[in-house]
Design an enzyme around this catalytic site. Structure first.
Site, mmCIF file in Angstrom:
data_model
loop_
_atom_site.group_PDB
_atom_site.id
_atom_site.type_symbol
_atom_site.label_atom_id
_atom_site.label_comp_id
_atom_site.label_asym_id
_atom_site.label_seq_id
_atom_site.Cartn_x
_atom_site.Cartn_y
_atom_site.Cartn_z
ATOM 1 N N LYS A 1 0.939 -1.377 0.040
ATOM 2 C CA LYS A 1 -0.092 0.110 0.066
ATOM 3 C C LYS A 1 0.917 1.142 0.125
ATOM 4 O O LYS A 1 2.190 1.194 0.612
ATOM 5 C CB LYS A 1 -0.974 -0.060 1.129
ATOM 6 C CG LYS A 1 -2.309 0.814 1.064
ATOM 7 C CD LYS A 1 -3.111 -0.153 0.470
ATOM 8 C CE LYS A 1 -4.565 0.796 0.178
ATOM 9 N NZ LYS A 1 -5.343 -0.250 -0.249
HETATM 10 P P1 NAD Z 1 -12.939 7.371 -2.624
HETATM 11 O O1 NAD Z 1 -11.898 8.575 -2.190
HETATM 12 O O2 NAD Z 1 -13.166 7.389 -4.030
HETATM 13 O O3 NAD Z 1 -14.272 7.915 -1.884
HETATM 14 C C1 NAD Z 1 -14.104 7.954 -0.446
HETATM 15 C C2 NAD Z 1 -15.608 8.490 -0.216
HETATM 16 O O4 NAD Z 1 -15.627 8.345 1.291
HETATM 17 C C3 NAD Z 1 -15.915 9.892 -0.607
HETATM 18 O O5 NAD Z 1 -17.335 9.831 -0.999
HETATM 19 C C4 NAD Z 1 -15.656 10.687 0.938
HETATM 20 O O6 NAD Z 1 -16.217 11.829 0.628
HETATM 21 C C5 NAD Z 1 -16.298 9.419 1.746
HETATM 22 N N1 NAD Z 1 -15.864 9.874 2.933
HETATM 23 C C6 NAD Z 1 -14.465 9.728 3.464
HETATM 24 N N2 NAD Z 1 -14.392 10.016 5.025
HETATM 25 C C7 NAD Z 1 -16.079 9.713 5.324
HETATM 26 C C8 NAD Z 1 -16.354 9.876 6.623
HETATM 27 N N3 NAD Z 1 -15.639 9.806 7.838
HETATM 28 N N4 NAD Z 1 -17.970 9.670 6.603
HETATM 29 C C9 NAD Z 1 -18.473 9.643 5.246
HETATM 30 N N5 NAD Z 1 -18.014 9.555 4.045
HETATM 31 C C10 NAD Z 1 -16.558 9.727 4.193
HETATM 32 O O7 NAD Z 1 -12.329 6.221 -1.970
HETATM 33 P P2 NAD Z 1 -12.615 4.672 -2.558
HETATM 34 O O8 NAD Z 1 -11.635 4.219 -3.427
HETATM 35 O O9 NAD Z 1 -14.096 4.668 -2.916
HETATM 36 O O10 NAD Z 1 -12.199 4.021 -1.234
HETATM 37 C C11 NAD Z 1 -13.347 3.706 -0.085
HETATM 38 C C12 NAD Z 1 -12.770 2.703 0.845
HETATM 39 O O11 NAD Z 1 -12.573 1.447 0.079
HETATM 40 C C13 NAD Z 1 -11.391 2.894 1.357
HETATM 41 O O12 NAD Z 1 -11.319 2.272 2.597
HETATM 42 C C14 NAD Z 1 -10.602 2.052 0.547
HETATM 43 O O13 NAD Z 1 -9.367 1.657 0.999
HETATM 44 C C15 NAD Z 1 -11.316 0.795 0.313
HETATM 45 N N6 NAD Z 1 -11.205 0.186 -1.207
HETATM 46 C C16 NAD Z 1 -11.210 0.808 -2.232
HETATM 47 C C17 NAD Z 1 -10.683 0.210 -3.545
HETATM 48 C C18 NAD Z 1 -10.726 0.728 -4.688
HETATM 49 O O14 NAD Z 1 -10.683 0.052 -5.792
HETATM 50 N N7 NAD Z 1 -11.107 2.009 -4.901
HETATM 51 C C19 NAD Z 1 -10.475 -1.147 -3.314
HETATM 52 C C20 NAD Z 1 -10.892 -1.913 -2.063
HETATM 53 C C21 NAD Z 1 -11.087 -1.031 -1.124
#
Ligand code: NAD
Length: 425
Positions: A112
């Protein structure tokens, strides 16, 4: 932008990852030295680097890239841009990547990366310069054969394009396979952008089906976070006929008991540079805490770590939690929810769709032979349902919850592979 402060508790995610590991590894008959080896990150790079801001000033940024384990293959994992990134968070996320890749049987280890910055406050030009410099700094440990980054919170396909271009410029030829989650026109895969959210819903749908709840119109779903994972989970669920009654992002929660029209919501967020929900009027405003405690059938935390803790787990009314985010539930909250009979489909299974299609993208890139979206989605489903089945079988075998079962399955795979490879020298 009216950003509603979300009280994320100061819980160390690495401590959580280690607690989960200790719980699961206790069931396995592995030599103590191998159990200890799997607990440590293999390699950690910290970088501090200058970026020229739009006003001409030079600002110093700090970032990390951690390789947790590479026994099963090159390491794989996203890059996060957020103000609260720290080394322990990146260590935790890298460790979860090791278990996730092992669980869905991909030939990868876990990694990561992260940069301490606020992507909402940087201009597009500043983001590009920051990304290119960070890519150059970590280029000593990434490559298509050693470590392959992807998007995570605060980064996206454009970020991956800049990293791919920067890396390619330094080696002198184009290397699309150095990152995944790239735009389609430079070697990305069909279906990658929506893969994590799609995978969340594949897992939820499978769990509901096994419970005999096979009428989506009767299921009320609440989703925290409307970024890459949350928005595509919402869209896929909506297309399947599920009732998405509440969503949220850093601007707050949005609730409509009749069900939100997700196509409408996505059209709204598409108008905002940061894809925010702010200003969406076809819903009632609610707080993050209210959203988590809503009367619903399934809760999908898709934002960030430590959202469900010992302080709010008692308030949760959903009978199923499907973890789109990494580490949204603490071990103390796990205990409370397990006691209440809430089924938790753990992060390393529920959000593994992203890394699975990243793997497909990497394979397609190395072969320069590209699949259509139907093929990608068919293979994604096959991989996730097989892993789901294995986790359920392990849970029955060891009489444990699904998180512990998923970790047992994954740790066993990496542990066995370590014994097969032997300890060098
Ligand atoms: P992103 O930046 O696209 O979106 C994050 C979202 O969460 C945004 O809408 C943001 O405004 C919101 N947010 C952040 N903190 C918040 C809070 N405290 N309360 C409510 N909303 C909040 O990120 P993403 O890629 O969608 O990742 C989200 C989660 O999924 C993370 O934990 C990431 O590690 C995990 N993840 C992502 C992927 C991927 O392919 N992008 C894959 C596996 C896991």
């Amino acid at each position: 932008m009216a950003v509603q402060a979300q009280a994320t508790e100061h819980i160390n995610p690495y401590k959580v990852a280690l607690q989960q590991y200790d719980r699961a590894v206790a069931y396995l008959d592995l030599p103590a030295g191998i159990k200890a080896f799997l607990r440590y990150p293999k390699r950690e790079l910290s970088v501090n680097f200058p970026v020229r801001m739009d006003n001409g000033d030079i600002q110093i940024f700090s970032g990390y890239r951690v390789h947790h384990n590479t026994v099963l293959g090159p390491s794989k994992g996203g890059i996060r841009y957020a103000p609260n990134v720290d080394l322990d968070e990146v260590r935790a996320l890298a460790m979860w990547m090791t278990w996730k890749c092992a669980l869905v049987n991909l030939p990868y280890g876990g990694a990561k990366g992260g940069v301490i910055c606020d992507p909402y406050k940087l201009s597009q030009n500043e983001l590009e310069r920051l990304t290119r410099r960070y890519a150059a700094e970590i280029s000593i440990i990434i490559s298509p054969h050693s470590d392959i980054p992807a998007p995570d919170m605060g980064t996206n396909a454009q970020t991956m394009a800049w990293i791919m271009d920067t890396y390619s410029m330094t080696v002198g030829y184009s290397v699309p396979a150095v990152v995944t989650g790239k735009p389609l026109n430079i070697g990305g895969s069909e279906g990658r952008q929506e893969a994590t959210g799609r995978g969340v819903i594949i897992c939820m749908d499978e769990a509901l089906r096994r419970r005999g709840q096979d009428d989506p119109s009767k299921i009320r779903l609440v989703i925290q976070g409307f970024g890459n994972v949350g928005s595509w989970a919402a869209k896929h669920a909506y297309d399947l006929g599920y009732k998405v009654i509440a969503i949220s992002d850093i601007t707050g929660g949005y609730y409509n008991e009749k069900g939100l029209n997700i196509d409408d919501v996505m059209a709204h967020t598409a108008k905002n540079r940061h894809g925010l929900l702010e200003g969406y009027t076809e819903a009632d405003p609610i707080s993050n805490e209210e959203l988590l405690a809503l009367e619903c059938d399934v809760l999908a935390p898709c934002a960030t770590e430590n959202q469900i803790t010992e302080h709010n787990a008692h308030n949760i009314k959903a009978s199923m939690i499907v973890e789109g985010a990494n580490g949204p539930t603490t071990p103390e909250a796990d205990d409370i929810l397990n006691e209440k009979g809430v089924l938790i489909i753990p992060d390393i299974l529920a959000n593994a769709g992203g890394v699975t299609v990243s793997y497909f993208e990497w394979v397609q890139g190395l072969q320069s032979f590209f699949w259509d979206v139907e093929e990608v989605n068919r293979q994604l489903r096959r991989v996730l349902i097989k892993a789901f089945d294995e986790v359920v079988n392990t849970a029955e075998q060891y009489h444990v919850d699904m998180r512990t079962a998923a970790q047992i399955t994954a740790i066993k795979r990496v542990g066995d592979a370590t014994r097969t490879r032997g300890i060098y020298p």
